[in-house]
Design an enzyme around this catalytic site. Structure first.
Site, PDB file in Angstrom:
ATOM      1  N   CYS A   1      -7.193 -25.083 -29.297  1.00 60.46           N
ATOM      2  CA  CYS A   1      -7.444 -26.515 -29.077  1.00 60.46           C
ATOM      3  C   CYS A   1      -8.855 -26.930 -29.490  1.00 60.46           C
ATOM      4  O   CYS A   1      -9.085 -28.071 -29.852  1.00 60.46           O
ATOM      5  CB  CYS A   1      -7.207 -26.866 -27.620  1.00 60.46           C
ATOM      6  SG  CYS A   1      -8.164 -25.840 -26.500  1.00 60.46           S
ATOM      7  N   GLU A  27      -4.325 -32.796 -35.418  1.00 57.29           N
ATOM      8  CA  GLU A  27      -4.543 -31.372 -35.159  1.00 57.29           C
ATOM      9  C   GLU A  27      -3.606 -30.571 -36.078  1.00 57.29           C
ATOM     10  O   GLU A  27      -2.392 -30.705 -35.993  1.00 57.29           O
ATOM     11  CB  GLU A  27      -4.141 -31.157 -33.695  1.00 57.29           C
ATOM     12  CG  GLU A  27      -4.662 -29.939 -33.052  1.00 57.29           C
ATOM     13  CD  GLU A  27      -4.261 -29.881 -31.571  1.00 57.29           C
ATOM     14  OE1 GLU A  27      -3.238 -30.490 -31.164  1.00 57.29           O
ATOM     15  OE2 GLU A  27      -4.966 -29.214 -30.818  1.00 57.29           O
ATOM     16  N   LYS A  32       4.430 -22.414 -14.347  1.00 63.75           N
ATOM     17  CA  LYS A  32       5.428 -22.393 -15.417  1.00 63.75           C
ATOM     18  C   LYS A  32       4.698 -22.102 -16.729  1.00 63.75           C
ATOM     19  O   LYS A  32       3.976 -22.939 -17.270  1.00 63.75           O
ATOM     20  CB  LYS A  32       6.136 -23.760 -15.516  1.00 63.75           C
ATOM     21  CG  LYS A  32       7.175 -23.815 -16.609  1.00 63.75           C
ATOM     22  CD  LYS A  32       6.889 -24.989 -17.532  1.00 63.75           C
ATOM     23  CE  LYS A  32       7.652 -24.956 -18.824  1.00 63.75           C
ATOM     24  NZ  LYS A  32       7.390 -23.845 -19.732  1.00 63.75           N
ATOM     25  N   GLU A  58      -5.589 -30.759 -19.743  1.00 63.05           N
ATOM     26  CA  GLU A  58      -6.345 -30.189 -20.860  1.00 63.05           C
ATOM     27  C   GLU A  58      -5.460 -30.322 -22.094  1.00 63.05           C
ATOM     28  O   GLU A  58      -4.492 -29.572 -22.251  1.00 63.05           O
ATOM     29  CB  GLU A  58      -6.662 -28.707 -20.594  1.00 63.05           C
ATOM     30  CG  GLU A  58      -7.580 -28.468 -19.418  1.00 63.05           C
ATOM     31  CD  GLU A  58      -9.015 -28.922 -19.687  1.00 63.05           C
ATOM     32  OE1 GLU A  58      -9.383 -29.086 -20.852  1.00 63.05           O
ATOM     33  OE2 GLU A  58      -9.736 -29.137 -18.702  1.00 63.05           O
TER      34      GLU A  58
END
Ligand code: NAP
Length: 480
Positions: free
Chosen positions: A285, A384, A176, A251
């Site tokens: 990331c 972040e 997906k 992750e």
């Protein structure tokens, strides 16, 4: 204008639309123009895909590693042959500059090559027995059907980094992709199809995340969920997968510090900090989120870096010479602005940038921004940002800066710049991160392990470690 409705659901070797005929529009984030219409699938399609993957597992897992390898190797070749076309498609749905998109396609193809090579090297173990009449054997076996969920920021390499080792290990897959970037996923599956992948081994379902995720979480045939994305969704998958005790590989998000020591090569540190921060417009990331620079070199470093930042060219990723494309969507733009406003409110000074880009394109562009006067309570130092803001804070003490770097729930990547080998080793040992870059900001390669600690994830992708996630170790105890 959209001229194509793309069949984006692939089950047991057949391309199809959603059973409800519902669709989702894919937009070019630089222009906000629609580029394609894809199928909006859900739970029914996912359960059918899982059933196909489950049936295909018995034959795929029994092939020799060499046979699986041949298909992956062919897919690697096909992907490289089509780098230019695939890169253009990737940029049109994701926005990153074409040169970065080409780099991503080559990197994505590298995972296919690496795991084509690894497919025939999954070794077991013969354990010396303490009992004379016993022999003990450890067999590596594929986990089974894998549900793979991927994000939009690396629409090609995040997919091959998961499915190449899964397929090499003998697992079958239901994929997906993110709704913003399904076109790259479709092309990767088509390449695998052309490379000779048997029906049912790789299946693709685009559409409703919750419905597709729910089918993966509740269907007992899915034995492992491998996910790349936010820590928030990673935690949700972890909680929900407890019911069937599924294996997980996660992750998740990062909040990378860069530490520039007083003995660093400042030109190199500035070039690489720039490359880390502004790659994919800060939507990476492992990209630098916060910079700590030794007070004795802070002014010089900031000057060198700022001059370089001012040279960056903003625009459509499809235009030659573009360094910074758009942010992925409005939500991302709101977050970047909120981080900037919060920093300024708490006393930060804007050295350059600091506003949206006022170009003629409709997408969510933001000027590359450098901030000083940074305090620890600012959002940019705690979350972040996922956008083109560099906050710079001076430090004087090595132990104190390591503490600051580690003072976060994240633990994906951290970077240091130093020319002293002893310092490089001792600081690397003390940083509580899954990955440390020393005078290097590009640690994501096919042959090495990639993954975070703390709330940045569980498990590794890349290298021979990446294949371990998709293997069970069966112990066979034999009386003789
Ligand atoms: P996200 O919102 O967590 O989405 C990632 C994927 O999960 C998308 O396909 C999303 O689909 C899907 N998803 C969301 N809710 C779900 C649910 N309930 N069940 C199943 N699937 C679900 O993350 P993102 O904004 O796309 O990506 C950015 C994040 O990814 C950042 O935090 C970044 O650091 C992280 N990231 C980590 C790595 C790494 O290797 N550690 C690499 C790249 C990115 P929908 O969009 O349809 O909800």
């Amino acid at each position: 204008m959209i001229d194509t409705l793309v069949q984006s659901i692939f089950i047991n070797g057949k391309w199809q639309n959603a059973e409800t005929d519902k669709t989702t529009t894919v937009y070019n984030p630089a222009t906000l123009e629609p580029v394609a219409e894809v199928a909006d699938g859900g739970e029914d399609e996912t359960n059918k895909a899982i059933a196909a993957a489950s049936t295909a597992f018995s034959t795929w897992s029994e092939l020799t590693g060499r046979k699986r390898s041949k298909i992956l190797y062919k897919a690697h070749q096909l992907m490289l042959e089509e780098t230019d076309r695939l890169a253009k498609l990737l940029t049109s749905e994701q926005g990153k500059p074409l040169k970065e998109a080409k780099g991503e396609i080559k990197g994505a193809a590298n995972f296919l090559l690496w795991y084509a090579e690894e497919a025939s090297r999954s070794y077991g173990e013969w354990i010396p027995s303490s009992i004379k009449s016993k022999r003990m054997l450890v067999m590596p076996q594929p986990v089974g059907v894998v549900g793979a969920i991927t994000p939009w920021n690396f629409p090609a390499s995040m997919i091959t980094r998961k499915i190449a080792p899964a397929l090499a290990a003998g697992c079958t897959v239901v994929l997906k992709p993110a709704p913003e970037t399904p076109l790259s996923a479709i092309e990767i599956v088509k390449i695998l199809e052309r490379a000779g992948m048997p029906n049912g081994v790789v299946n693709l379902v685009t559409g409703d995340a919750e419905a597709i995720g729910n089918a993966m979480l509740t269907n007992k045939d899915v034995r492992l969920i491998t996910f790349t994305g936010s820590t928030k969704v990673g935690k949700y998958l972890m909680r929900e997968s407890a019911e069937h005790v599924k294996k997980l590989s996660l992750e998740l998000g990062g909040h990378a510090p860069i530490i520039v020591f007083d003995d660093a090569d400042l030109e190199k540190a500035a070039n690489l900090s720039l490359a880390s921060k502004f790659r994919n417009n800060g939507q990476t990331c492992i990209c630098a989120n916060r910079l700590y620079v030794h007070e004795s070199v802070k002014d010089k470093f900031t000057k060198i870096l700022t001059e370089k930042v001012k040279q960056l060219k903003i625009g459509s990723g499809l235009d030659e010479g573009t360094d910074l494309g758009p942010l992925i969507n409005e939500q991302a733009s709101i977050k970047v602005q909120a981080h900037l406003d919060d920093a300024v409110e708490k006393g930060a000074q804007i050295i350059c940038g600091g506003t949206k880009w006022d170009g003629e394109l409709n997408g969510y562009f933001y000027q590359p921004t450098v901030l000083s006067g940074i305090t620890d309570d600012m959002l940019v130092m705690n979350e972040e940002t996922f956008g083109p803001i560099i906050p710079i804070q001076p430090f004087s003490d090595e132990a104190a800066v390591i503490n600051k770097a580690n003072d976060t729930d994240y633990g994906l990547a951290a970077y240091i710049f130093t020319e002293k080998t002893n310092r490089a080793i001792s600081v690397s040992e003390k940083l509580d991160y899954g990955i440390v870059g020393v005078n290097d900001v590009f640690p994501a390669v096919a042959e090495a392990p990639f993954g975070g600690v703390k709330q940045s994830g569980i498990g590794k992708e890349g290298g021979h470690y990446g294949m371990e996630e998709f293997l069970e170790r069966k112990f066979v105890s034999m009386g003789i």
